[in-house]
Motif scaffolding. Structure first.
Motif, PDB file in Angstrom:
ATOM      1  N   GLY A  18      52.818  39.058  49.211  1.00 51.12           N
ATOM      2  CA  GLY A  18      52.159  39.729  48.088  1.00 51.12           C
ATOM      3  C   GLY A  18      50.660  39.683  48.303  1.00 51.12           C
ATOM      4  O   GLY A  18      50.143  40.094  49.334  1.00 51.12           O
ATOM      5  N   THR A  19      49.947  39.134  47.328  1.00 51.65           N
ATOM      6  CA  THR A  19      48.505  39.025  47.443  1.00 51.65           C
ATOM      7  C   THR A  19      48.104  37.747  48.160  1.00 51.65           C
ATOM      8  O   THR A  19      46.950  37.543  48.475  1.00 51.65           O
ATOM      9  CB  THR A  19      47.864  39.018  46.044  1.00 51.65           C
ATOM     10  N   LYS A  20      49.072  36.867  48.434  1.00 51.25           N
ATOM     11  CA  LYS A  20      48.756  35.576  49.048  1.00 51.25           C
ATOM     12  C   LYS A  20      49.092  35.610  50.522  1.00 51.25           C
ATOM     13  O   LYS A  20      50.108  36.138  50.924  1.00 51.25           O
ATOM     14  CB  LYS A  20      49.549  34.444  48.379  1.00 51.25           C
ATOM     15  N   THR A  21      48.226  35.080  51.343  1.00 50.50           N
ATOM     16  CA  THR A  21      48.531  34.908  52.751  1.00 50.50           C
ATOM     17  C   THR A  21      48.879  33.456  52.962  1.00 50.50           C
ATOM     18  O   THR A  21      48.034  32.580  52.795  1.00 50.50           O
ATOM     19  CB  THR A  21      47.332  35.306  53.626  1.00 50.50           C
ATOM     20  N   TYR A  22      50.106  33.194  53.278  1.00 50.60           N
ATOM     21  CA  TYR A  22      50.557  31.821  53.447  1.00 50.60           C
ATOM     22  C   TYR A  22      50.378  31.432  54.906  1.00 50.60           C
ATOM     23  O   TYR A  22      50.780  32.157  55.806  1.00 50.60           O
ATOM     24  CB  TYR A  22      52.016  31.664  53.036  1.00 50.60           C
ATOM     25  N   ARG A  23      49.765  30.289  55.121  1.00 49.59           N
ATOM     26  CA  ARG A  23      49.456  29.856  56.473  1.00 49.59           C
ATOM     27  C   ARG A  23      50.555  28.919  56.980  1.00 49.59           C
ATOM     28  O   ARG A  23      50.746  27.829  56.470  1.00 49.59           O
ATOM     29  CB  ARG A  23      48.108  29.136  56.486  1.00 49.59           C
ATOM     30  N   ASP A 246      39.025  37.919  33.088  1.00 49.14           N
ATOM     31  CA  ASP A 246      38.967  38.736  34.304  1.00 49.14           C
ATOM     32  C   ASP A 246      38.400  37.936  35.473  1.00 49.14           C
ATOM     33  O   ASP A 246      38.884  38.044  36.613  1.00 49.14           O
ATOM     34  CB  ASP A 246      38.113  39.983  34.068  1.00 49.14           C
ATOM     35  N   LEU A 247      37.367  37.138  35.197  1.00 50.57           N
ATOM     36  CA  LEU A 247      36.759  36.302  36.237  1.00 50.57           C
ATOM     37  C   LEU A 247      37.779  35.323  36.812  1.00 50.57           C
ATOM     38  O   LEU A 247      37.922  35.190  38.039  1.00 50.57           O
ATOM     39  CB  LEU A 247      35.573  35.531  35.654  1.00 50.57           C
ATOM     40  N   LEU A 248      38.500  34.640  35.951  1.00 53.69           N
ATOM     41  CA  LEU A 248      39.464  33.632  36.381  1.00 53.69           C
ATOM     42  C   LEU A 248      40.639  34.261  37.138  1.00 53.69           C
ATOM     43  O   LEU A 248      41.052  33.765  38.191  1.00 53.69           O
ATOM     44  CB  LEU A 248      39.972  32.853  35.168  1.00 53.69           C
ATOM     45  N   ARG A 249      41.155  35.346  36.609  1.00 54.69           N
ATOM     46  CA  ARG A 249      42.290  36.009  37.247  1.00 54.69           C
ATOM     47  C   ARG A 249      41.905  36.534  38.627  1.00 54.69           C
ATOM     48  O   ARG A 249      42.675  36.424  39.592  1.00 54.69           O
ATOM     49  CB  ARG A 249      42.828  37.124  36.363  1.00 54.69           C
ATOM     50  N   ALA A 250      40.711  37.112  38.727  1.00 56.32           N
ATOM     51  CA  ALA A 250      40.264  37.666  40.003  1.00 56.32           C
ATOM     52  C   ALA A 250      40.115  36.570  41.059  1.00 56.32           C
ATOM     53  O   ALA A 250      40.515  36.750  42.218  1.00 56.32           O
ATOM     54  CB  ALA A 250      38.944  38.407  39.818  1.00 56.32           C
ATOM     55  N   ARG A 251      39.557  35.431  40.658  1.00 56.68           N
ATOM     56  CA  ARG A 251      39.324  34.355  41.636  1.00 56.68           C
ATOM     57  C   ARG A 251      40.641  33.757  42.111  1.00 56.68           C
ATOM     58  O   ARG A 251      40.808  33.480  43.319  1.00 56.68           O
ATOM     59  CB  ARG A 251      38.454  33.250  41.005  1.00 56.68           C
ATOM     60  N   PHE A 252      41.596  33.561  41.225  1.00 51.40           N
ATOM     61  CA  PHE A 252      42.862  32.965  41.640  1.00 51.40           C
ATOM     62  C   PHE A 252      43.760  33.983  42.346  1.00 51.40           C
ATOM     63  O   PHE A 252      44.608  33.600  43.153  1.00 51.40           O
ATOM     64  CB  PHE A 252      43.568  32.333  40.443  1.00 51.40           C
ATOM     65  N   LYS A 253      43.544  35.248  42.059  1.00 49.54           N
ATOM     66  CA  LYS A 253      44.260  36.280  42.817  1.00 49.54           C
ATOM     67  C   LYS A 253      43.724  36.340  44.236  1.00 49.54           C
ATOM     68  O   LYS A 253      44.486  36.467  45.206  1.00 49.54           O
ATOM     69  CB  LYS A 253      44.102  37.643  42.133  1.00 49.54           C
ATOM     70  N   GLU A 254      42.419  36.239  44.376  1.00 50.89           N
ATOM     71  CA  GLU A 254      41.784  36.223  45.689  1.00 50.89           C
ATOM     72  C   GLU A 254      42.294  35.049  46.534  1.00 50.89           C
ATOM     73  O   GLU A 254      42.493  35.177  47.749  1.00 50.89           O
ATOM     74  CB  GLU A 254      40.267  36.129  45.532  1.00 50.89           C
ATOM     75  N   ALA A 255      42.512  33.917  45.871  1.00 50.11           N
ATOM     76  CA  ALA A 255      43.015  32.737  46.577  1.00 50.11           C
ATOM     77  C   ALA A 255      44.499  32.850  46.909  1.00 50.11           C
ATOM     78  O   ALA A 255      45.038  32.049  47.675  1.00 50.11           O
ATOM     79  CB  ALA A 255      42.767  31.495  45.727  1.00 50.11           C
ATOM     80  N   GLY A 256      45.174  33.841  46.320  1.00 49.77           N
ATOM     81  CA  GLY A 256      46.593  34.044  46.603  1.00 49.77           C
ATOM     82  C   GLY A 256      47.540  33.296  45.705  1.00 49.77           C
ATOM     83  O   GLY A 256      48.738  33.237  45.969  1.00 49.77           O
ATOM     84  N   TYR A 257      47.025  32.717  44.620  1.00 56.32           N
ATOM     85  CA  TYR A 257      47.870  31.898  43.746  1.00 56.32           C
ATOM     86  C   TYR A 257      48.363  32.636  42.508  1.00 56.32           C
ATOM     87  O   TYR A 257      49.361  32.231  41.908  1.00 56.32           O
ATOM     88  CB  TYR A 257      47.110  30.647  43.298  1.00 56.32           C
ATOM     89  N   LEU A 258      47.684  33.681  42.088  1.00 46.52           N
ATOM     90  CA  LEU A 258      48.044  34.381  40.853  1.00 46.52           C
ATOM     91  C   LEU A 258      49.310  35.195  41.044  1.00 46.52           C
ATOM     92  O   LEU A 258      49.463  35.917  42.029  1.00 46.52           O
ATOM     93  CB  LEU A 258      46.902  35.291  40.399  1.00 46.52           C
ATOM     94  N   VAL A 259      50.233  35.085  40.093  1.00 46.41           N
ATOM     95  CA  VAL A 259      51.479  35.833  40.120  1.00 46.41           C
ATOM     96  C   VAL A 259      51.503  36.748  38.910  1.00 46.41           C
ATOM     97  O   VAL A 259      51.478  36.283  37.767  1.00 46.41           O
ATOM     98  CB  VAL A 259      52.705  34.894  40.070  1.00 46.41           C
ATOM     99  N   ASP A 260      51.551  38.043  39.127  1.00 38.43           N
ATOM    100  CA  ASP A 260      51.621  38.991  38.015  1.00 38.43           C
ATOM    101  C   ASP A 260      53.070  39.162  37.602  1.00 38.43           C
ATOM    102  O   ASP A 260      53.855  39.823  38.276  1.00 38.43           O
ATOM    103  CB  ASP A 260      51.033  40.344  38.423  1.00 38.43           C
TER     104      ASP A 260
END
Length: 329
Positions: A18-23, A246-260
């Motif tokens: 999804g939006t997260k890249t898992y290493r 919006d700030l919080l959601r964007a930052r955690f989405k960028e980190a790959g942790y946010l699940v919509d």
């Protein structure tokens, strides 16, 4: 990594989820080819053994059970399909590295299949944590308890008492998160702490006051309701609350942790949820009478005290278990 990089150095494989890249990390990739001087004393070294290599792949311990399968069925199939030997640590062990041994071709095939299995499994995992505004205001708690007592007094009411949100569990959800390892939890907590200055700038170093007024449902029919909630509005109506979210959601989405989990995001406070009372099959309730008689209920204004990273689990006081938090002005 260049072609000149020694094979014994660590290599990384990035799996997009999804939006997260898992290493997924492979380490110690090294050939086990032996020269004559390394051959066993017996001299019984097969040609296959001379061409074997071993890699270690780091995966979340939560995925071990999926890789193994019921009675080891998935692991047996994986070994059979790839021809590689795959060793998975026991859950009580601290290691989160699986070991793959075989020919170069079989090792690569096994590593690819492991990555595919993990990717598919991660996409199916439900959120484990969430970001929230806590609501510890005692006046609000009293109003919610009064509301609950009034609902219980309604005739023709099919709301199970267990469906009501406990006052210590009241909150505003900012976003659902999937944190599958202790490292993910620590990293998410660090992100929240690092956002402190940005959060204060976003709210302009002023308190955030909200009003809970009016009832609504998440469902399309009041006759079959699963979630009934209180509407949330800013007292000052200056847009700071939504900007912060919006700030919080964007930052955690960028980190790959946010699940919509929903197509649209609603700021709300859940008051009744049918899943709280469900065991096997979730049973909806009829909210028609509740909305008709109490739809305009005003629970008053409260100040938002903090932002929390919480686990989707309650402690003995019926509060969501807090992993990390930052205070609001």
């Amino acid at each position: 990594m260049s072609n000149n990089t020694p094979r014994c150095m660590q290599e990384f494989s990035l799996i997009p989820v999804g939006t997260k890249t898992y290493r997924v990390r492979s380490s110690g990739l090294e050939s086990l080819k032996k020269g004559k001087e390394d051959a066993p004393v017996s001299g019984k070294t097969s040609l296959d053994e001379l061409n074997f290599e071993t890699i270690k792949v780091q995966v979340p311990k939560a995925m071990f059970g999926i890789l193994i399968g019921k009675r080891g069925a998935n692991l047996i199939k994986l070994r059979s399909e790839t021809g590689a030997k795959i060793l998975i640590p026991k859950l009580e062990e601290s290691s989160d590295f699986i070991t793959i041994t075989g020919t170069t071709e079989s090792v690569n095939q096994a590593k690819k299949r492991v990555e595919e299995i993990i990717e598919e499994a991660l996409e199916k995992l439900p959120p484990t944590h969430f970001l929230m505004f806590s609501l510890p205001d005692t006046y609000l708690h009293k109003k919610v308890i009064d509301f609950r007592d009034q609902i219980k007094g309604l005739r023709a009411n099919d709301v199970d008492p267990n469906m009501f949100t406990h006052v210590h569990s009241l909150h505003i959800t900012i976003g659902m998160l999937r944190l599958i390892s202790p490292e993910d939890i620590l990293a998410a907590g660090k992100i929240l702490k690092e956002l402190t200055e940005s959060v204060n700038d976003c709210v302009k170093d002023r308190s955030l006051l909200i009003r809970l007024a009016g009832l609504a449902i998440m469902d399309s029919s009041s006759e079959n309701t699963n979630v009934l909630y209180a509407r949330v509005e800013e007292v000052e109506a200056d847009g700071r609350l939504m900007s912060l979210i919006d700030l919080l959601r964007a930052r955690f989405k960028e980190a790959g942790y946010l699940v919509d989990t929903h197509s649209t995001f609603k700021i709300h406070v859940t008051l009744i949820n049918s899943k709280y009372a469900s065991t096997d099959e979730r049973k909806s309730f009829d909210s028609t009478l509740i909305l008709r008689q109490f739809g305009d209920t005003d629970f008053g204004s409260v100040k938002l005290p903090d932002i929390r990273l919480a686990k989707r689990a309650l402690d003995r006081n019926m509060e969501y278990i807090c992993e990390s938090k930052i205070s609001l002005p």
